[in-house]
Scaffold this active site. Structure first.
Site, PDB file in Angstrom:
ATOM      1  N   CYS A   1      28.894  25.408  29.458  1.00 42.14           N
ATOM      2  CA  CYS A   1      29.377  26.064  30.678  1.00 42.14           C
ATOM      3  C   CYS A   1      30.886  26.016  30.829  1.00 42.14           C
ATOM      4  CB  CYS A   1      28.707  25.448  31.909  1.00 42.14           C
ATOM      5  SG  CYS A   1      29.352  23.837  32.381  1.00 42.14           S
TER       6      CYS A   1
ATOM      7  N   LEU B   1      -3.461   9.226  31.620  1.00 37.47           N
ATOM      8  CA  LEU B   1      -4.189   9.238  32.894  1.00 37.47           C
ATOM      9  C   LEU B   1      -3.642   8.219  33.896  1.00 37.47           C
ATOM     10  CD1 LEU B   1      -7.839   9.593  31.535  1.00 37.47           C
ATOM     11  CD2 LEU B   1      -6.279  11.410  32.254  1.00 37.47           C
TER      12      LEU B   1
ATOM     13  N   ASP C   1       4.291  23.415  27.841  1.00 32.57           N
ATOM     14  CA  ASP C   1       4.123  22.085  27.247  1.00 32.57           C
ATOM     15  C   ASP C   1       3.368  22.250  25.930  1.00 32.57           C
ATOM     16  OD1 ASP C   1       3.290  19.330  26.679  1.00 32.57           O
ATOM     17  OD2 ASP C   1       3.848  18.893  28.745  1.00 32.57           O
TER      18      ASP C   1
ATOM     19  N   CYS D   1       8.698   5.970  26.382  1.00 29.34           N
ATOM     20  CA  CYS D   1       7.693   5.533  27.367  1.00 29.34           C
ATOM     21  C   CYS D   1       6.635   4.672  26.692  1.00 29.34           C
ATOM     22  CB  CYS D   1       6.987   6.735  27.993  1.00 29.34           C
ATOM     23  SG  CYS D   1       7.772   7.355  29.484  1.00 29.34           S
TER      24      CYS D   1
HETATM   25 ZN   LIG Z   1      28.381  22.112  31.308  1.00 29.69          ZN
END
Ligand SMILES: [Zn+2]
Length: 255
Positions: free
Chosen positions: A253, A70, A61, A189
């Site tokens: 992929c 928090l 991170d 967020c």
């Molecule tokens: Zn894929």
């Protein structure tokens, strides 16, 4: 690998489960998980992965703890504000279980550092907050034949799936979201808000999904359910799963 007596005691409630057992617990102890993002999802996921005795954890991170974290990032305390999340999270693991090996990486995973961070991972758990990183993580996992647990949240909605896009018959995360890097993501967020308990639920569900992969081949719990996306609704409480199809034209992929 057999577990030392104090480890057997620590994990007794897992070992007594026929679906995990000593073999499943040993598989967890021998596992290396790379956690991408130590925020809302990563924080509870890390707590349950560490508690489950995953032997080696690499925490990635590039952000620092902010006071507004928090409300949902349960491993951090006010004294961590301003500290890199990966380092504060690694400190939490060291306090929690000295028997685990933990490494903090204060970087954002991308094409340039994946070779250094990922090579011997048994699983990557991605709970990061932006699509560009999610897609980079997914591509890196496909290229290195590493299973990926992907978890995301917005407001009151969560989704979790295991991916094995390196397999001919399995989709990857990019098959699911396509190549649109600019889609809305949880960077919003701050603007959209997010319910703290909801990220806890999604993070722990992701930890459970990761454990399925890690004990696969060792214990009955090990059905990774690759390519099945679980949608968790916190507004109208419920859960459902959908199948993700492999995209033959996927740039990561596809054939
Ligand atoms: Zn894929």
């Amino acid at each position: 690998m057999s577990l030392a007596p104090e480890r057997l005691a620590r994990f007794a409630r897992h070992i007594v489960l026929p679906e995990i057992g000593g073999a499943g617990q040993a598989a967890l102890a021998n596992s290396h998980v790379v956690l991408i993002g130590c925020g809302g999802i990563g924080s509870p996921a890390l707590q349950y992965l560490a508690a489950a005795g995953v032997g080696r954890l690499t925490l990635v991170d590039d952000d620092v703890v902010d006071v507004s974290n928090l409300q949902r990032q349960t491993i951090f305390t006010p004294s961590d504000v301003g500290t890199p999340k990966a380092e504060a999270a690694a400190e939490w693991v060291r306090r929690f279980d000295l028997g685990l090996e933990v490494t903090a990486v204060v970087e954002r995973l991308g094409g340039d550092n994946a070779d250094r961070i990922l090579p011997d991972a048994d699983l990557v758990l991605d709970g990061c907050d932006n699509f560009a990183t999610r897609l980079a993580v997914s591509d890196a996992c496909v290229a290195r034949a590493i299973p990926l647990t992907s978890a995301a949240i917005g407001r009151f909605q969560g989704q979790v799936a295991n991916f094995a896009g390196h397999r001919e018959d399995q989709p990857c995360y990019r098959c699911f979201v396509g190549d649109a890097f600019d889609a809305q993501d949880c960077d919003t967020c701050a603007a959209d808000g997010v319910l703290g308990a909801m990220v806890g639920m999604v993070g722990t569900f992701a930890a459970m999904h990761a454990i399925r992969v890690l004990v696969h081949g060792h214990a009955a719990f090990g059905d990774p359910k690759y390519g099945s996306l679980t949608l968790i609704d916190g507004m109208n409480p419920g859960m459902r799963s959908i199948r993700i199809a492999k995209d033959p034209a996927c740039s990561a992929c596809g054939a």
